[in-house]
Design an enzyme around this catalytic site. Structure first.
Site, PDB file in Angstrom:
ATOM      1  N   GLY A  47       0.777  -1.280  -0.034  1.00 63.62           N
ATOM      2  CA  GLY A  47      -0.027  -0.085   0.140  1.00 63.62           C
ATOM      3  C   GLY A  47       0.774   1.447  -0.047  1.00 63.62           C
ATOM      4  N   GLN A  52       3.452   9.723   2.190  1.00 62.47           N
ATOM      5  CA  GLN A  52       4.675   8.820   1.847  1.00 62.47           C
ATOM      6  C   GLN A  52       5.395   9.910   0.653  1.00 62.47           C
ATOM      7  OE1 GLN A  52       3.006   5.008   2.320  1.00 62.47           O
ATOM      8  NE2 GLN A  52       5.206   4.626   2.974  1.00 62.47           N
ATOM      9  N   CYS A 101       7.465  -1.168   5.936  1.00 61.33           N
ATOM     10  CA  CYS A 101       6.922   0.149   5.314  1.00 61.33           C
ATOM     11  C   CYS A 101       8.042   0.592   4.421  1.00 61.33           C
ATOM     12  CB  CYS A 101       6.618   1.010   6.426  1.00 61.33           C
ATOM     13  SG  CYS A 101       6.103   2.658   5.970  1.00 61.33           S
ATOM     14  N   LEU A 102       7.505   1.196   3.365  1.00 60.95           N
ATOM     15  CA  LEU A 102       8.486   1.801   2.233  1.00 60.95           C
ATOM     16  C   LEU A 102       9.084   2.911   2.644  1.00 60.95           C
ATOM     17  CD1 LEU A 102       6.463   1.161  -1.014  1.00 60.95           C
ATOM     18  CD2 LEU A 102       8.355  -0.189  -0.326  1.00 60.95           C
ATOM     19  N   HIS A 143      -2.634   0.182   8.641  1.00 60.12           N
ATOM     20  CA  HIS A 143      -1.041   0.746   8.400  1.00 60.12           C
ATOM     21  C   HIS A 143      -1.195   2.034   7.437  1.00 60.12           C
ATOM     22  CE1 HIS A 143       3.410   0.149   7.643  1.00 60.12           C
ATOM     23  NE2 HIS A 143       2.930   1.031   6.641  1.00 60.12           N
ATOM     24  N   GLU A 144      -1.951   2.025   6.461  1.00 55.02           N
ATOM     25  CA  GLU A 144      -1.898   3.084   5.437  1.00 55.02           C
ATOM     26  C   GLU A 144      -2.600   4.121   6.117  1.00 55.02           C
ATOM     27  OE1 GLU A 144      -0.046   3.121   3.082  1.00 55.02           O
ATOM     28  OE2 GLU A 144       0.597   0.735   3.300  1.00 55.02           O
ATOM     29  N   HIS A 147      -0.866   6.645   8.095  1.00 56.46           N
ATOM     30  CA  HIS A 147       0.230   7.699   7.534  1.00 56.46           C
ATOM     31  C   HIS A 147      -0.600   9.035   7.518  1.00 56.46           C
ATOM     32  CE1 HIS A 147       3.830   5.340   6.399  1.00 56.46           C
ATOM     33  NE2 HIS A 147       2.994   4.355   5.982  1.00 56.46           N
TER      34      HIS A 147
HETATM   35 NI    NI Z   1       3.606   2.393   5.427  1.00 59.15          NI
END
Ligand code: NI
Length: 179
Positions: A47, A52, A101-102, A143-144, A147
């Site tokens: 995701g 981000q 996480c990216l 999680h998303e 953010h």
């Molecule tokens: Ni993430």
């Protein structure tokens, strides 16, 4: 269409509370979503959230149409664009599982999340989305959406003995060694 740079933990733009989207089906919004999709695909993320890539709006994307090589055991979550999301936990119980996480590259941590949630929001045309989900799907959404309120998964962790480098924790899984 563009693969955008992903901000890394430490960048204060990841700590903002994102603004609500007020205009749907605009060229600007569609362009943002295309960039998010291109970037998520390029980095094989489960995701991605607009903050981000430095965009201060409540837009997240998640899911794929096939198994994710970074999460080979995970069930397939339908590809979804979710705007102005609201999450409602449907049970108090939480389950802990590994997350990456990216914006936190190369690391994995054990994160408690609500097992079952309802989420609501809008698609890019302003049509409502509402789903009741559990397990990995519920985890990805939590999680998303975190953010969008300036939370990265390490901020949700309680047991830091279960936090480390992917290459050390999962040495056999080459496909996720460089997340
Ligand atoms: Ni993430």
């Amino acid at each position: 269409m563009a693969v955008r740079e992903i901000l890394k933990m430490g960048d204060t733009r990841l700590l903002r509370v994102a603004q609500a989207v007020t205009a749907f089906d605009t060229d600007e919004l569609h362009l943002l979503i295309t960039d998010l999709l291109d970037t998520m695909r390029a980095f094989e993320g489960a995701g991605l959230a607009a903050p981000q890539i430095g965009v201060d709006l409540q837009v997240v994307i998640f899911g794929t149409d096939r198994a994710n090589p970074r999460y080979p055991q995970a069930p397939v979550v339908p590809r979804t664009v979710l705007i102005n999301p609201v999450i409602t936990p449907l049970a108090a119980n939480e389950v802990a599982d590994w997350e990456g996480c990216l914006s936190v590259p190369g690391l994995r941590g054990m994160v408690p999340r609500f097992e079952r949630i309802r989420y609501a929001g809008f698609d890019p045309y302003g049509d409502p989305i509402e789903r009741t989900v559990e397990g990995f799907h519920a985890r990805v959404v939590q999680h998303e959406c975190d953010h969008l309120i300036g939370k990265l998964y390490p901020m949700r962790m309680r047991d830091f003995t279960q936090f480390g480098f992917t290459s050390v924790l999962f040495p056999g899984l080459d496909s996720i060694a460089d997340d």
